[in-house]
Scaffold this active site. Structure first.
Site, PDB file in Angstrom:
ATOM      1  N   ARG A 233       0.820  -1.234   0.000  1.00  0.00           N
ATOM      2  CA  ARG A 233       0.000   0.000   0.000  1.00  0.00           C
ATOM      3  C   ARG A 233       0.847   1.275   0.000  1.00  0.00           C
ATOM      4  O   ARG A 233       0.508   2.261  -0.649  1.00  0.00           O
ATOM      5  CB  ARG A 233      -0.872  -0.048   1.265  1.00  0.00           C
ATOM      6  N   HIS A 306      -9.160   6.351  -5.085  1.00  0.00           N
ATOM      7  CA  HIS A 306      -8.745   5.158  -4.325  1.00  0.00           C
ATOM      8  C   HIS A 306      -9.703   4.015  -4.648  1.00  0.00           C
ATOM      9  O   HIS A 306     -10.684   4.177  -5.360  1.00  0.00           O
ATOM     10  CB  HIS A 306      -8.820   5.447  -2.817  1.00  0.00           C
ATOM     11  N   PHE A 308     -11.271   0.331  -2.294  1.00  0.00           N
ATOM     12  CA  PHE A 308     -12.535   0.209  -2.971  1.00  0.00           C
ATOM     13  C   PHE A 308     -13.667   0.474  -1.979  1.00  0.00           C
ATOM     14  O   PHE A 308     -13.420   0.645  -0.781  1.00  0.00           O
ATOM     15  CB  PHE A 308     -12.671  -1.182  -3.600  1.00  0.00           C
ATOM     16  N   GLU A 384     -13.669   6.412  -3.562  1.00  0.00           N
ATOM     17  CA  GLU A 384     -13.397   4.968  -3.461  1.00  0.00           C
ATOM     18  C   GLU A 384     -14.180   4.290  -4.582  1.00  0.00           C
ATOM     19  O   GLU A 384     -15.414   4.263  -4.580  1.00  0.00           O
ATOM     20  CB  GLU A 384     -13.835   4.415  -2.097  1.00  0.00           C
TER      21      GLU A 384
HETATM   22  O1  0X9 Z   1      -7.628   4.938   4.507  1.00  0.00           O
HETATM   23  C1  0X9 Z   1      -7.523   5.619   3.487  1.00  0.00           C
HETATM   24  O2  0X9 Z   1      -6.531   6.294   3.217  1.00  0.00           O
HETATM   25  C2  0X9 Z   1      -8.678   5.609   2.476  1.00  0.00           C
HETATM   26  N1  0X9 Z   1      -9.194   4.304   2.289  1.00  0.00           N
HETATM   27  S1  0X9 Z   1      -8.318   3.216   1.451  1.00  0.00           S
HETATM   28  O3  0X9 Z   1      -8.990   1.931   1.545  1.00  0.00           O
HETATM   29  N2  0X9 Z   1      -8.276   3.618  -0.066  1.00  0.00           N
HETATM   30  O4  0X9 Z   1      -7.001   3.201   1.990  1.00  0.00           O
HETATM   31  C3  0X9 Z   1      -9.793   6.447   3.030  1.00  0.00           C
HETATM   32  C4  0X9 Z   1      -9.375   7.820   3.200  1.00  0.00           C
HETATM   33  C5  0X9 Z   1     -10.465   8.626   3.701  1.00  0.00           C
HETATM   34  N3  0X9 Z   1      -9.944   9.486   4.662  1.00  0.00           N
HETATM   35  C6  0X9 Z   1      -9.590  10.741   4.355  1.00  0.00           C
HETATM   36  N4  0X9 Z   1      -9.823  11.253   3.213  1.00  0.00           N
HETATM   37  N5  0X9 Z   1      -9.024  11.378   5.320  1.00  0.00           N
HETATM   38 ZN    ZN Z   2      -6.501   4.061  -0.918  1.00  0.00          ZN
END
Ligand code: 0X9
Ligand code: ZN
Length: 425
Positions: A233, A306, A308, A384
């Site tokens: 990741r 991003h 999902f 997402e």
């Molecule tokens: O955790 C993350 O960074 C995002 N989800 S992921 O599954 N693609 O890793 C969500 C991010 C949402 N949070 C913010 N935008 N702060």
């Molecule tokens: Zn992500």
């Protein structure tokens, strides 16, 4: 042919060794207390959430062999609903590879076009595409190579404009592959490039706006997911911790200077949500930051793509409060989601739209979309993309085309609405 198949099996089964014995679980907490207890377990059991659970939707979590007994004990004690997602992650990844390879063989024999939407391309192929678009459309497209990644790869994005950003039109910025394993994000960004300069059916989008399109924010990580660990990741840096050589990398979406390291992070470098030793520690983060710095006065829409979970998420993510732009953020989010819904395959879930912390029941800090909003970008989202149930990140390539098409329709509608709301900032 037989030999080829044997070779293919042999290569495929030699891969993904590090995931041998790992399991992934669906998990469905039924109260805020259970969600909180689960959150407290993340660092102890080194849990890696493919997708965070919320009270109305199950999540998916990856669990290493040495923690599986403790994990199962915990969910049983809590009386939390859970069921197996992948009984052996290595075997699941092997099978996914075989399935993808055979689909791609078919696609190869039926088409000659080099950059298509039937497969996930390697970094080289994506970079060749960016170079060639910039060369062929030099009147509107400028290739920018601002720096090299931690491992020395060129970082590349495109600026697309009718007048080289001279007349100060509203700017729209879309980026992908901040998280290396989220492969489907890249074609959604290259498809935007395709629709803006190669197959132009909506000329107003380039008449009215200037665009910045950055398909692979994290090329080191992306390359690593192709050659070694499919579920990687973070970046691949080693200089952020004394144990950085053992556990590499920083989560770029925790590395921006917005409430940095206050919530939704882990200080251990092995964690997938390690925020780095300071904000903007990663060159990959600094390049996105430099784009915000240069353009934030005209930037009206930022989409950090991003996967999902089918969601448009907006600030603030650290505490669930709404910004002054809450109404507009919600309206434009709903508009994008509605347009996508009209075109979407019926078995894809409908997009959810809302404040990040409230929609996913999980607080986080240091993300690019919160940062962009904090410096004045009025419409800023984490998008997402859809993932197909049991597969998630390993979305079958047959879905690339439908996903990029529906997503682009949503983004284009979002751009137009952003233009109406904030076009003359
Ligand atoms: O955790 C993350 O960074 C995002 N989800 S992921 O599954 N693609 O890793 C969500 C991010 C949402 N949070 C913010 N935008 N702060
Ligand atoms: Zn992500």
């Amino acid at each position: 042919m037989k030999l080829l198949l044997v070779l293919l099996f042999a290569t495929v089964y030699a891969k993904h060794e590090e995931y041998s014995g790992w399991k992934s679980f669906y998990i469905k907490p039924s109260s805020h207390d259970q969600l909180k207890d689960l959150g407290n377990l993340i660092s102890k059991l080194e849990l890696d959430f493919y997708i965070h659970p919320s009270l109305d939707r199950e999540g998916v979590v990856l669990v290493k062999p040495q923690y599986q007994d403790d994990f199962v004990k915990f969910v049983n004690e809590e009386n939390m609903k859970y069921w197996i997602h992948a009984d052996d992650v290595k075997i699941q990844l092997d099978n996914d590879d075989l399935m993808m390879e055979s689909f791609q063989q078919e696609a190869r024999s039926s088409k000659s076009s080099s950059f298509n939407y039937d497969k996930y391309h390697t970094l080289d192929v994506i970079y060749e595409y960016l170079d060639s678009v910039a060369q062929k459309h030099s009147d509107t497209v400028k290739l920018v190579t601002p720096a090299t990644s931690y491992e020395g790869r060129t970082l590349k994005y495109l600026k697309i404009s009718k007048d080289n950003f001279q007349s100060g039109k509203p700017v729209i910025f879309i980026d992908g592959a901040t998280h290396a394993r989220e492969w489907i994000t890249i074609p959604t960004v290259t498809y935007a490039i395709h629709k803006l300069v190669e197959n132009v059916t909506e000329p107003d989008l380039l008449d009215k706006f200037d665009w910045i399109l950055y398909p692979v924010v994290n090329p080191d990580g992306y390359e690593h997911t192709h050659v070694k660990e499919r579920m990687w990741r973070k970046t691949r840096s080693t200089d952020q911790h004394v144990a950085g050589k053992i556990c590499r990398g920083v989560d770029i979406n925790r590395n921006f200077d917005f409430e940095w390291n206050t919530v939704g992070t882990e200080s251990h470098p092995c964690s997938d949500i390690f925020p780095g030793r300071k904000p903007f520690s990663e060159v990959e983060t600094r390049v996105v930051h430099s784009i915000f710095n240069e353009h934030h006065q005209n930037m009206i829409l930022y989409l950090s793509v991003h996967s999902f979970g089918s969601m448009f998420l907006y600030p603030w993510s650290n505490n669930g409060s709404l910004s002054d732009r809450g109404l507009q953020l919600h309206m434009v989010g709903i508009r994008m989601a509605d347009v996508i819904h009209e075109l979407s395959l019926k078995h894809f879930p409908r997009y959810r739209v809302g404040n990040t912390a409230l929609v996913i029941d999980y607080f986080s800090s240091g993300s690019s979309s919160d940062y962009a909003h904090s410096i004045g970008v009025p419409l800023s989202y984490t998008v997402e993309l859809p993932g197909r149930g049991s597969k998630g990140f390993v979305l079958h390539p047959r879905y690339i085309k439908p996903v990029v098409t529906e997503t682009w329709a949503g983004f284009a509608a979002g751009a137009r609405m952003a233009g109406q709301l904030f076009g003359s900032r």
